[in-house]
Design a protein around this motif. Structure first.
Motif, PDB file in Angstrom:
ATOM      1  N   HIS A  58       0.829  -1.215   0.000  1.00 18.92           N
ATOM      2  CA  HIS A  58       0.000   0.000   0.000  1.00 18.92           C
ATOM      3  C   HIS A  58       0.858   1.257   0.000  1.00 18.92           C
ATOM      4  O   HIS A  58       0.549   2.232  -0.679  1.00 18.92           O
ATOM      5  CB  HIS A  58      -0.935   0.006   1.222  1.00 18.92           C
ATOM      6  CG  HIS A  58      -2.006  -1.038   1.152  1.00 18.92           C
ATOM      7  ND1 HIS A  58      -2.531  -1.649   2.270  1.00 18.92           N
ATOM      8  CD2 HIS A  58      -2.639  -1.594   0.090  1.00 18.92           C
ATOM      9  CE1 HIS A  58      -3.441  -2.518   1.900  1.00 18.92           C
ATOM     10  NE2 HIS A  58      -3.524  -2.515   0.575  1.00 18.92           N
ATOM     11  N   LEU A  63      -1.153   4.242  -1.895  1.00 15.18           N
ATOM     12  CA  LEU A  63      -2.510   4.158  -1.372  1.00 15.18           C
ATOM     13  C   LEU A  63      -2.528   4.581   0.087  1.00 15.18           C
ATOM     14  O   LEU A  63      -3.552   5.006   0.606  1.00 15.18           O
ATOM     15  CB  LEU A  63      -3.037   2.723  -1.488  1.00 15.18           C
ATOM     16  CG  LEU A  63      -3.317   2.203  -2.894  1.00 15.18           C
ATOM     17  CD1 LEU A  63      -3.726   0.740  -2.840  1.00 15.18           C
ATOM     18  CD2 LEU A  63      -4.400   3.023  -3.569  1.00 15.18           C
ATOM     19  N   ASP A  64      -1.376   4.446   0.762  1.00 12.08           N
ATOM     20  CA  ASP A  64      -1.302   4.779   2.179  1.00 12.08           C
ATOM     21  C   ASP A  64      -0.120   5.719   2.378  1.00 12.08           C
ATOM     22  O   ASP A  64       0.850   5.697   1.605  1.00 12.08           O
ATOM     23  CB  ASP A  64      -1.105   3.481   2.992  1.00 12.08           C
ATOM     24  CG  ASP A  64      -1.707   3.621   4.383  1.00 12.08           C
ATOM     25  OD1 ASP A  64      -2.045   4.759   4.769  1.00 12.08           O
ATOM     26  OD2 ASP A  64      -1.835   2.591   5.068  1.00 12.08           O
ATOM     27  N   ASP A  83      -2.871  14.393  -2.262  1.00  9.93           N
ATOM     28  CA  ASP A  83      -3.802  13.336  -2.642  1.00  9.93           C
ATOM     29  C   ASP A  83      -4.155  13.417  -4.126  1.00  9.93           C
ATOM     30  O   ASP A  83      -4.210  12.415  -4.830  1.00  9.93           O
ATOM     31  CB  ASP A  83      -5.076  13.439  -1.811  1.00  9.93           C
ATOM     32  CG  ASP A  83      -6.069  12.371  -2.194  1.00  9.93           C
ATOM     33  OD1 ASP A  83      -5.870  11.228  -1.790  1.00  9.93           O
ATOM     34  OD2 ASP A  83      -7.036  12.686  -2.941  1.00  9.93           O
ATOM     35  N   LYS A  84      -4.374  14.634  -4.596  1.00  8.53           N
ATOM     36  CA  LYS A  84      -4.743  14.838  -6.001  1.00  8.53           C
ATOM     37  C   LYS A  84      -3.605  14.382  -6.924  1.00  8.53           C
ATOM     38  O   LYS A  84      -3.831  13.644  -7.886  1.00  8.53           O
ATOM     39  CB  LYS A  84      -5.041  16.331  -6.203  1.00  8.53           C
ATOM     40  CG  LYS A  84      -5.123  16.770  -7.631  1.00  8.53           C
ATOM     41  CD  LYS A  84      -6.540  17.018  -8.029  1.00  8.53           C
ATOM     42  CE  LYS A  84      -6.558  17.477  -9.487  1.00  8.53           C
ATOM     43  NZ  LYS A  84      -7.882  17.557 -10.013  1.00  8.53           N
ATOM     44  N   THR A  87      -3.371  10.680  -6.934  1.00  7.39           N
ATOM     45  CA  THR A  87      -4.429  10.072  -7.738  1.00  7.39           C
ATOM     46  C   THR A  87      -4.063  10.107  -9.218  1.00  7.39           C
ATOM     47  O   THR A  87      -4.200   9.118  -9.938  1.00  7.39           O
ATOM     48  CB  THR A  87      -5.752  10.816  -7.508  1.00  7.39           C
ATOM     49  OG1 THR A  87      -6.015  10.863  -6.109  1.00  7.39           O
ATOM     50  CG2 THR A  87      -6.879  10.121  -8.200  1.00  7.39           C
ATOM     51  N   LEU A  88      -3.568  11.275  -9.644  1.00  5.16           N
ATOM     52  CA  LEU A  88      -3.203  11.403 -11.062  1.00  5.16           C
ATOM     53  C   LEU A  88      -2.035  10.484 -11.407  1.00  5.16           C
ATOM     54  O   LEU A  88      -1.976   9.899 -12.483  1.00  5.16           O
ATOM     55  CB  LEU A  88      -2.855  12.864 -11.374  1.00  5.16           C
ATOM     56  CG  LEU A  88      -4.027  13.827 -11.204  1.00  5.16           C
ATOM     57  CD1 LEU A  88      -3.616  15.252 -11.538  1.00  5.16           C
ATOM     58  CD2 LEU A  88      -5.214  13.398 -12.071  1.00  5.16           C
ATOM     59  N   ARG A  90      -1.386   7.600  -9.950  1.00  7.06           N
ATOM     60  CA  ARG A  90      -1.907   6.228 -10.028  1.00  7.06           C
ATOM     61  C   ARG A  90      -2.528   5.972 -11.393  1.00  7.06           C
ATOM     62  O   ARG A  90      -2.358   4.901 -11.969  1.00  7.06           O
ATOM     63  CB  ARG A  90      -2.938   5.989  -8.927  1.00  7.06           C
ATOM     64  CG  ARG A  90      -2.349   5.737  -7.562  1.00  7.06           C
ATOM     65  CD  ARG A  90      -3.354   5.018  -6.655  1.00  7.06           C
ATOM     66  NE  ARG A  90      -4.567   5.773  -6.476  1.00  7.06           N
ATOM     67  CZ  ARG A  90      -4.746   6.678  -5.518  1.00  7.06           C
ATOM     68  NH1 ARG A  90      -3.773   6.928  -4.655  1.00  7.06           N
ATOM     69  NH2 ARG A  90      -5.876   7.329  -5.412  1.00  7.06           N
ATOM     70  N   ARG A  91      -3.253   6.983 -11.890  1.00  8.55           N
ATOM     71  CA  ARG A  91      -3.858   6.837 -13.221  1.00  8.55           C
ATOM     72  C   ARG A  91      -2.825   6.474 -14.269  1.00  8.55           C
ATOM     73  O   ARG A  91      -3.037   5.629 -15.127  1.00  8.55           O
ATOM     74  CB  ARG A  91      -4.468   8.162 -13.672  1.00  8.55           C
ATOM     75  CG  ARG A  91      -5.786   8.487 -13.102  1.00  8.55           C
ATOM     76  CD  ARG A  91      -6.211   9.764 -13.748  1.00  8.55           C
ATOM     77  NE  ARG A  91      -7.422  10.280 -13.123  1.00  8.55           N
ATOM     78  CZ  ARG A  91      -7.941  11.457 -13.401  1.00  8.55           C
ATOM     79  NH1 ARG A  91      -7.336  12.241 -14.280  1.00  8.55           N
ATOM     80  NH2 ARG A  91      -9.029  11.853 -12.824  1.00  8.55           N
ATOM     81  N   PHE A  96      -3.457  -1.990 -10.651  1.00 14.04           N
ATOM     82  CA  PHE A  96      -3.756  -2.791  -9.461  1.00 14.04           C
ATOM     83  C   PHE A  96      -4.527  -4.054  -9.811  1.00 14.04           C
ATOM     84  O   PHE A  96      -5.387  -4.039 -10.689  1.00 14.04           O
ATOM     85  CB  PHE A  96      -4.637  -1.998  -8.488  1.00 14.04           C
ATOM     86  CG  PHE A  96      -3.923  -0.881  -7.796  1.00 14.04           C
ATOM     87  CD1 PHE A  96      -3.115  -1.141  -6.701  1.00 14.04           C
ATOM     88  CD2 PHE A  96      -4.042   0.416  -8.259  1.00 14.04           C
ATOM     89  CE1 PHE A  96      -2.451  -0.104  -6.071  1.00 14.04           C
ATOM     90  CE2 PHE A  96      -3.381   1.444  -7.634  1.00 14.04           C
ATOM     91  CZ  PHE A  96      -2.576   1.201  -6.530  1.00 14.04           C
ATOM     92  N   PHE A  98      -6.495  -6.652  -7.183  1.00 15.54           N
ATOM     93  CA  PHE A  98      -6.752  -6.982  -5.783  1.00 15.54           C
ATOM     94  C   PHE A  98      -7.240  -8.408  -5.653  1.00 15.54           C
ATOM     95  O   PHE A  98      -7.556  -9.080  -6.634  1.00 15.54           O
ATOM     96  CB  PHE A  98      -7.796  -6.023  -5.192  1.00 15.54           C
ATOM     97  CG  PHE A  98      -7.359  -4.588  -5.180  1.00 15.54           C
ATOM     98  CD1 PHE A  98      -6.335  -4.184  -4.349  1.00 15.54           C
ATOM     99  CD2 PHE A  98      -7.950  -3.655  -6.028  1.00 15.54           C
ATOM    100  CE1 PHE A  98      -5.916  -2.869  -4.334  1.00 15.54           C
ATOM    101  CE2 PHE A  98      -7.533  -2.337  -6.017  1.00 15.54           C
ATOM    102  CZ  PHE A  98      -6.512  -1.940  -5.171  1.00 15.54           C
ATOM    103  N   PHE A 101     -13.263  -8.016  -5.153  1.00 17.63           N
ATOM    104  CA  PHE A 101     -13.899  -6.723  -5.458  1.00 17.63           C
ATOM    105  C   PHE A 101     -13.080  -5.919  -6.446  1.00 17.63           C
ATOM    106  O   PHE A 101     -12.811  -4.745  -6.247  1.00 17.63           O
ATOM    107  CB  PHE A 101     -14.093  -5.895  -4.177  1.00 17.63           C
ATOM    108  CG  PHE A 101     -14.915  -6.583  -3.148  1.00 17.63           C
ATOM    109  CD1 PHE A 101     -16.260  -6.796  -3.371  1.00 17.63           C
ATOM    110  CD2 PHE A 101     -14.352  -7.055  -1.983  1.00 17.63           C
ATOM    111  CE1 PHE A 101     -17.031  -7.436  -2.424  1.00 17.63           C
ATOM    112  CE2 PHE A 101     -15.122  -7.702  -1.041  1.00 17.63           C
ATOM    113  CZ  PHE A 101     -16.450  -7.894  -1.259  1.00 17.63           C
ATOM    114  N   ASN A 102     -12.624  -6.598  -7.481  1.00 17.77           N
ATOM    115  CA  ASN A 102     -11.754  -5.964  -8.446  1.00 17.77           C
ATOM    116  C   ASN A 102     -12.500  -5.187  -9.497  1.00 17.77           C
ATOM    117  O   ASN A 102     -11.955  -4.293 -10.111  1.00 17.77           O
ATOM    118  CB  ASN A 102     -10.931  -7.043  -9.150  1.00 17.77           C
ATOM    119  CG  ASN A 102      -9.509  -6.996  -8.708  1.00 17.77           C
ATOM    120  OD1 ASN A 102      -8.923  -5.923  -8.699  1.00 17.77           O
ATOM    121  ND2 ASN A 102      -8.960  -8.127  -8.330  1.00 17.77           N
ATOM    122  N   PRO A 116      -9.756   2.532 -16.427  1.00 18.26           N
ATOM    123  CA  PRO A 116      -8.652   3.433 -16.032  1.00 18.26           C
ATOM    124  C   PRO A 116      -8.331   4.449 -17.124  1.00 18.26           C
ATOM    125  O   PRO A 116      -8.052   5.615 -16.828  1.00 18.26           O
ATOM    126  CB  PRO A 116      -7.476   2.497 -15.801  1.00 18.26           C
ATOM    127  CG  PRO A 116      -8.047   1.154 -15.672  1.00 18.26           C
ATOM    128  CD  PRO A 116      -9.338   1.137 -16.415  1.00 18.26           C
TER     129      PRO A 116
END
Lengths: 247, 839
Positions: A58, A63-64, A83-84, A87-88, A90-91, A96, A98, A101-102, A116
């Protein structure tokens, strides 16, 4: 501390520490981990329960937040991003897969795979798309909703989704944890193929020695510290190392 | 099991509170209604009792004729009577400072009793003691700018001016009629002279004897023809009367309260349904460790009972506040309510409010509780909760079809084949049944509707837009119940707004037809008094005036018996047909051109009732020309014309009834004359006649518009509650959905959806729900508004106020977005790792 990343490493972490809670209740999940993941390699992170392997993933994926230390994905130091910005990032750079719940239940397999890219507002590379779809063998399942797919098929869709945006690195968290052994083997073989054939970098957290043996390299965690690693593992060598760690 | 349920409730205090709020608002409205009306009722009773305490016996005439002075004298002679005074009232127009009678209606002149029997509350000065002294109610004094010490002028019945010294001011109290007309008080004798009253409306008596015995003594002294009551009996009677009047208010308010409760029930039903779905594993676990189906069922019902009791309690407190608040507002606005009444909380209010809150909550939870019992124990072992899937069932379609058909059938019957009030009732029944059909079919139409309404957001807002539309469509049953709650409020709002707009347009058209004039002059005291003909004559001389029409009416015995026979005593209103053709109504049969001596134009309903058509004859007993036989040459529509039902040529009217005053004078300004110039000219002519009231057609319309706007506002306010509850429902559903989709949101965030995008996604979903609910409501409301107007017995000008209706749509969407604020905030703030970890 500055980090120098070279092209050979997709992800580099230095002195990574993560503490949950405060005072007496503080839990030291990571106690200073230095680790790097080579570009185009398939690396597995292993360790007994509570060793901090999921926390490490994570933190590596942004993510963390981390308590101390730094992480770089490609040439971007991510621990200082908002955070913003995260997020960008990660895009663009992170994929990912998981354990569960993927997929979004409201979207078809194809819509899930393209999600994505749509979020990022990018066009899918049609050649890559076709190649990924054919590699995962999902062409006849593209218009199905997740509820109409088997667990193995759902995980393959998730892998395809991670691949389609050509990220710097894919983080897979127990991707075969919910699958029977045959479906699991299929997904793992597919992950390895995408490393070999598409040059993808994959970091996988697992507690299954068999799954870890698909990787090029296995790093072992215990009590929040990186303790040892194996290259070109076999199920037996992974199991031996684990037993030694737990002893 | 009991402990498990209560522990679960304690663990989710916030959710419990939110759920309770919906019911609490509904219960609060109902409790508030009772508190308000009980308070008014108790206040009235106290006032009546206090008044009655001052008198021992009251005498009223049994039939119409008033009590004469001789009777009063007779009462005074009854042994044991210490004092007896008569009270009377009648029109006594007060002149304003401009010399014209004040207001559109004459002020009421009343007699002020003296000594112990005086019941007026003076707010300044003293009671009138001499013939040239008078008092005014404080409202009139304020608006007409009179103060104690001023000289006021009041007209008597012959329009003669009398001057009085204003010696005091008083409060009209709970008397609605006095409050609206304004009142001027005199000594008893002056009041009799001014109002021209033939006698007293009531005689109040104080005596030395026991009231019951005194009553019997007075009654036996007077004989038949009088109602003799003790003060207590009178108070009881008056209180009972006011109770009936308050009863209508209670009924109207309760109707809105029930709508709110129905909406609350839908919201609670949905909430419990979602809760049960979300707790499938919890239920399954309980079943695994040995809970029976009955125990599961009981636990859900128990939960609903706790919610019901809690929300009824909150609702009761809310109602107490609402009732007290409404009372305070009415007092502040100087409404005809008893001032300073103690807020009444009766056991009935408590029992009824708690009972209805409890029953509605438990009732709404019954179906979800049954669904909970169907959870198989093995569901505890499944890792992923199955998404509720919805398949359109045949049974649903059949039932929906039946309800829709029955509703449409009743509606059509109401419009086409039933007449009168019953038509409207049948229509509304049809509307209710049709709505139930819509309620049943709504999950089926939810997906296409969401696709339709979501077309634009899907294209405009990228991925969040697409996901929002998909989310709105994924659980049609839940979305349907959520939106239908809003549909109810919006449908009723639209209905009322369509009816108001249509009435406005229809009345405007009618006014244009019936009142195609610029000004109308009539006497302030109504149609019984007249405007002197000199007014019309003077107007004709005025260069600013184009045309003048005089309308005169009188009552005369009219019958459709054979020629030469006596028409008997059945009276009808006879009037003149204007000589100017512009002012004539349209003939339904025959023609007004053939009006000549010996002919008559008859209103259609009398023609039907008497079975007379053009060419037949009727008899009219005139005052000047004996009984005349008239030939019908035309009939006209009584619903669209102001023409007297029996109308004869203008010259003949004078010959039959003599030179009566004009009842109304219609005036048109000359072309090209500015309205304010024409108005000044008309007012100058009317100035010498204090009671001649000049009204312009715009004023007439303005008054009507104001009344309609007022109605729209009141109903809108009352329906606002139902809409507020449905918005709470959207917020509740959304926050539960957000909770359910924690994982999904985390996944989307991991895949690169930013926090604002996640928030936008949820806001858009709520926007869609709001818009869908409003859209269905608007369709239903418009159709039923149109249908309701069709039951009215005259030609209507249908209007759908597009701007207003669009604003309902926009407000519903906005309300949805507002409802999503908190859930969206919570969803976007959740940590991705935390959300992924919790299964």
């Amino acid at each position: 501390m500055t980090i120098t990343t070279d092209v050979r490493h997709a992800v580099v972490a230095k002195g990574l520490a993560k503490i949950y809670g405060q005072g007496d209740a503080a839990v030291h999940a990571l106690r200073g981990v230095d680790v790097s993941f080579a570009t185009g390699a398939f690396t597995a992170i292993m360790g007994p329960s509570g060793s901090g392997k999921s926390t490490l993933m994570h933190c590596l994926a942004g993510l963390d937040t981390v308590t101390e230390g730094s992480v770089a994905i490609g040439d971007v130091e991510i621990t200082r991003l908002s955070d913003k910005q995260l997020t960008l990032l990660r895009r663009e750079r992170v994929g990912f897969v998981f354990q569960a719940f993927n997929l979004l239940p409201t979207l078809t397999a194809e819509q899930n795979i393209r999600l994505p890219l749509e979020i990022a507002g990018r066009q899918a590379d049609q050649v890559l798309f076709d190649r990924v779809i054919d590699t995962v063998g999902l062409r006849d399942r593209l218009s199905h909703k997740p509820s109409e797919l088997s667990g193995g098929q759902q995980q393959r869709v998730a892998v395809a989704r991670a691949l389609i945006s050509k990220p710097n690195v894919i983080f897979a968290d127990e991707p075969t944890g919910n699958l029977d052994s045959r479906s699991g083997a299929e997904v793992l073989a597919f992950l390895r193929r995408s490393v070999r054939e598409l040059g993808q970098t994959i970091v996988m957290v697992t507690h299954d020695p068999g799954a870890a043996s698909y990787a090029d390299r296995v790093v072992f965690l215990r009590d929040g510290l990186l303790v040892t690693e194996l290259t070109d593992p076999t199920p037996q060598s992974v199991l031996d190392t684990l037993l030694k760690l737990e002893a | 099991m009991l402990r498990t349920t209560l522990a679960g409730l304690r663990a989710h205090k916030l959710r419990l509170l939110l759920t309770s709020l919906a019911i609490a608002l509904g219960v609060g409205f109902i409790a508030g209604t009772f508190v308000l009306t009980d308070t008014i009722e108790v206040g009235f009773r106290q006032k009546f009792t206090a008044d009655a305490a001052k008198i021992d016996v009251a005498v009223r005439p049994a039939d119409d004729p008033a009590i004469s002075a001789e009777v009063l004298a007779k009462i005074r002679k009854v042994p044991g009577v210490v004092e007896a005074q008569g009270m009377l009232s009648g029109p006594a127009p007060l002149l304003g400072r401009d010399g014209k009678a004040a207001g559109n209606y004459p002020t009421t002149g009343i007699s002020v009793m003296t000594g112990q029997l005086n019941r007026l509350t003076l707010t300044g000065g003293v009671a009138p003691a001499k013939p040239d002294e008078a008092i005014l109610d404080d409202n009139t004094a304020k608006t007409r700018q009179f103060a104690v010490g001023d000289t006021i002028t009041v007209l008597d019945q012959k329009n003669v001016k009398h001057e009085f010294t204003l010696v005091g001011l008083f409060d009209t109290g709970v008397d609605q009629q006095l409050a609206s007309s304004g009142a001027v008080g005199f000594t008893t004798e002056t009041a009799r002279l001014m109002t021209g009253a033939k006698g007293f409306d009531r005689v109040d008596v104080v005596g030395t004897e026991d009231p019951a015995r005194l009553r019997d003594a007075v009654a036996s002294a007077l004989g038949a023809g009088f109602q003799v009551k003790t003060g207590d009996q009178l108070a009881d009677e008056l209180a009972a009367q006011s109770k009936v009047e308050i009863g209508y208010l209670t009924l109207l308010l309760l109707l809105f309260g029930l709508v709110a409760m129905f909406v609350s029930a839908l919201v609670i039903y949905n909430t419990f349904n979602i809760l049960v779905a979300q707790r499938t594993r919890e239920m399954a676990l309980l079943r695994c460790i040995g809970a029976t189906r009955t125990q599961i069922f009981g636990s859900i019902l128990l939960e609903s009972a706790v919610v019901g009791v809690l929300s009824s309690g909150i609702g009761l407190l809310l109602g107490l506040g609402l009732g007290a608040g409404a009372m305070a507002v009415m007092e502040a606005l100087d409404g005809p309510v008893p001032a300073g009444a103690a807020i009444a909380l009766t056991p009935r209010t408590i029992v009824f409010s708690v009972l209805i809150g409890l029953l509605v909550t438990i009732g709404a939870a019954l179906l979800p509780a049954r669904a909970a019992t169907r959870v198989a124990p093995v569901a505890a072992l499944r890792s992923q909760v199955e998404e509720q899937s919805f398949k359109t069932g045949v049974v649903r379609i059949v039932f929906a079809g039946l309800f829709l058909l029955a509703g449409a059938g009743l509606t059509t019957a109401g419009i086409t084949s039933i007449e009168g009030d019953l038509a409207l009732i049948v229509l509304m029944g049809g509307g209710g049944v049709f709505f139930l059909g819509v309620l049943i079919i709504s999950p089926v139409i939810m997906r296409p509707l969401a696709a339709f309404v979501g077309w634009l957001p899907r294209r405009l807002f990228g991925v969040p837009g697409k996901l929002a539309v998909d989310n709105a469509r994924r659980n049609p049953r839940r979305a349907a119940t959520t939106t239908v709650a809003l549909t109810i409020g919006v449908a009723l709002m639209t209905l009322i707004s369509v009816i108001t707009a249509t009435t406005r347009a229809t009345v405007k058209t009618q006014l244009d037809e019936q009142f195609p004039v610029d000004y109308m002059i009539s006497d302030q005291r109504g149609s019984e008094a007249g405007v002197p003909r000199a007014v019309a004559d003077a107007l004709r001389q005025s260069p600013e005036i184009g045309s003048v029409m005089q309308m005169r009416v009188t009552n005369a015995p009219v019958a459709a018996s054979d020629p030469g026979t006596d028409p008997g005593t059945g009276e009808a209103t006879v009037g003149n047909i204007p000589s100017v053709p512009d002012f004539r109504p349209k003939a339904a049969s025959g023609s007004f051109d053939r009006l000549e001596p010996g002919t008559v134009a008859l209103v259609d309903y009398l023609a039907r009732e008497w079975n007379r058509k053009v060419g037949d004859t009727i008899q009219v007993k005139t005052t000047e020309a004996g009984t005349v036989t008239l030939t019908i040459v035309a009939t006209f529509d009584g619903r669209t014309s102001d023409q007297a039902p029996v109308s004869v040529p203008e010259k003949e009217f004078d010959r039959y009834f003599g030179p009566l005053d004009d009842t109304r004078v219609f005036v048109n300004a000359k072309d090209g004359v500015a309205p304010e110039v024409a108005r000044r000219a008309v007012e100058a002519v009317a100035q010498p006649y204090p009671t001649a009231l000049v009204m312009s057609s715009t004023e007439l319309r303005g008054e009507f518009d104001d009344a309609l706007d007022m109605m729209l506002m009141i109903f809108g306010g009352l329906l606002g509650l139902a809409i507020l509850i449905s918005i709470l429902g959207i917020a509740n559903t959304l926050s539960l959905s957000v909770h359910e989709r924690t994982h999904e949101s985390a996944l989307l965030r991991a895949l690169g959806l930013t926090r604002p995008q996640l928030r936008r996604m949820l806001s858009l979903e709520a926007l869609l729900l709001g818009l869908i609910g409003a859209l269905v409501g608007i369709c239903l409301g418009t159709v039923y508004g149109w249908a309701a107007m069709q039951t009215f017995p005259f030609e209507i000008q249908f209007r759908a106020p597009v701007g207003q209706i669009l604003s309902f749509l926009a407000l519903s969407g906005l309300a949805g977005v507002l409802a999503a604020l908190l859930p969206a905030r919570r969803a976007s703030r959740a940590s991705i790792v935390g959300a992924l970890a919790s299964v």
